[in-house]
Write a protein that holds these residues in place. Structure first.
Motif, short mmCIF file in Angstrom:
data_model
loop_
_atom_site.label_atom_id
_atom_site.label_comp_id
_atom_site.label_asym_id
_atom_site.label_seq_id
_atom_site.Cartn_x
_atom_site.Cartn_y
_atom_site.Cartn_z
N LEU A 1 7.03 8.79 4.67
CA LEU A 1 6.66 8.02 5.85
C LEU A 1 7.95 7.44 6.44
O LEU A 1 8.74 6.83 5.71
N HIS B 1 0.82 -1.22 0.00
CA HIS B 1 0.00 0.00 0.00
C HIS B 1 0.85 1.26 0.00
O HIS B 1 1.98 1.26 0.47
N GLU C 1 0.89 4.71 1.96
CA GLU C 1 0.33 5.05 3.26
C GLU C 1 -0.82 6.04 3.09
O GLU C 1 -0.69 7.05 2.38
N HIS D 1 4.48 -0.25 0.15
CA HIS D 1 5.15 -1.05 1.16
C HIS D 1 4.15 -1.96 1.87
O HIS D 1 2.94 -1.76 1.78
FE FE2 Z 1 2.08 1.37 5.92
#
Ligand code: FE2
Ligand code: ARG
Ligand code: AKG
Length: 336
Positions: A163, A150, A152, A296
């Motif tokens: 992130l 996904h 984030e 990720h």
């Molecule tokens: Fe994540």
């Protein structure tokens, strides 16, 4: 253009310098949400080792790589204590305040840290460790199921630009999954469809009111509910056609009924799956994710629940606080 570097390994002198800095700062501020700390972060970050600062600045400016790693910080395993059972009900500041500061300082070299009123009870720095009862959930606190790839907070227009995940503990070397697809390898027809708002995406479960106890943010949770019910159609690719950015979370997206966009989404999902790599973080690693380029996830694992579990800290960074102005309580407030 220079080749972007993937990993920066601190020398033991640099690690000691950074550790002394964060321990000093931890004595001077009240906790990670201390407004004065957030005001001072970029000034304090100027005291981090210069090689590390230059590395992160190159990563940001080149905007080429999906992730990089700063490796070799000291984590005081005894001081941080056992991995907690839950992120709720922790003291403020926590015993790992210095480690939270270290993460925030990295973030301050890339932009401004922010948090969600609808996530982890509106905390700015999140805990990622397995929580009993949530084993099979598609959330950071899950364990026995693979956390699927996904972006984030892919559903949200104000999602993070970067992130950051900092590893405090990872005894079983459970891997974070990274996928940096070469989008240029996609069929031109698929590329064109992916650049159009053809794809329905819904908020992920971590933003649901049932996973939070925060009072007074009913409006924000209603908005999340609306986004869940709404026809929130977005483009999966954006930016330049030659080197596009990506936002995707197939698990929380609807499969289009139209065959053409359906095939395009399938093609990019397959490409993501085929581009996966494992990165097992070790204590003292900071994984920096370019949330416009990388998808990720995390490999499945068996939780221990004995105080020695894998434990990461997470923070979201924006390069533009202004875009969420309407939702923040004041110009300097960090919660949206
Ligand atoms: Fe994540
Ligand atoms: N494909 C997914 N599992 N998406 C949701 C990701 C997890 C979410 N970011 C969390 O804070 O727990
Ligand atoms: O645990 C990890 O390595 C990644 C967790 C994650 O992606 C998340 O919490 O959103």
């Amino acid at each position: 253009m220079s080749t972007p570097k993937r990993i920066y390994t601190l020398s033991s002198e640099e690690a000691a310098e950074a550790e002394n800095l964060t321990l000093r700062i931890a004595k001077e501020y009240s906790g990670p949400a201390d407004e004065q700390l957030l005001r001072d972060l970029p000034l304090l970050a100027a005291e981090l080792p210069v090689g590390q600062r230059r590395f992160l600045r190159d990563f940001a400016l080149e905007d080429e790589l999906g992730y990089c790693v700063v490796r070799g910080h000291n984590i005081d395993d005894a001081r941080i204590g056992p991995t907690p059972q839950h992120w709720r009900g922790r003291p403020n500041p926590t015993p790992e305040f210095a480690e939270e500061i270290l993460l925030l300082l990295h973030g301050a070299l890339l932009g401004e840290p922010f948090g969600w009123k609808t996530q982890q009870d509106a905390r700015l720095v999140h805990d990622i460790f397995p929580i009993k009862g949530f084993e099979t959930e598609q959330m950071g606190i899950g364990s026995t199921d693979t956390l699927t790839l996904h972006t984030e907070d892919a559903f949200h227009p104000w999602r993070a630009d970067y992130l950051l995940l900092e590893c405090l503990r990872n005894p079983d070397r459970v891997a974070t999954i990274v996928s940096e697809p070469d989008l240029r390898s996609l069929d031109p027809e698929h590329l064109a469809l992916l650049h159009e708002p053809n794809f329905l995406i819904r908020p992920d479960d971590s933003h649901l009111a049932k996973h939070n106890v925060t009072q007074g943010v009913d409006a924000e949770f209603s908005e999340i509910d609306e986004m869940k019910a709404d026809d929130n159609r977005v483009a999966v690719l954006y930016g330049s056609r030659e080197h596009p950015y990506i936002r995707i979370d197939p698990y929380f997206m609807e499969i289009p009924t139209d065959p053409a966009p359906r095939a395009a989404l399938q093609a990019v999902s397959d490409l993501l799956e085929a581009s996966c790599l494992d990165v097992a973080l070790t204590p003292g690693d900071v994984l920096v994710i370019n949330n416009h380029r990388l998808a990720h996830g995390r490999q499945a694992f068996q939780a221990r629940y004995d105080g020695t579990d894998r434990w990461l800290k997470r923070v979201s960074i924006t390069t533009d606080l202004r875009k969420s102005h309407e939702r923040r309580a004041s110009a300097t407030a960090r919660l949206i």
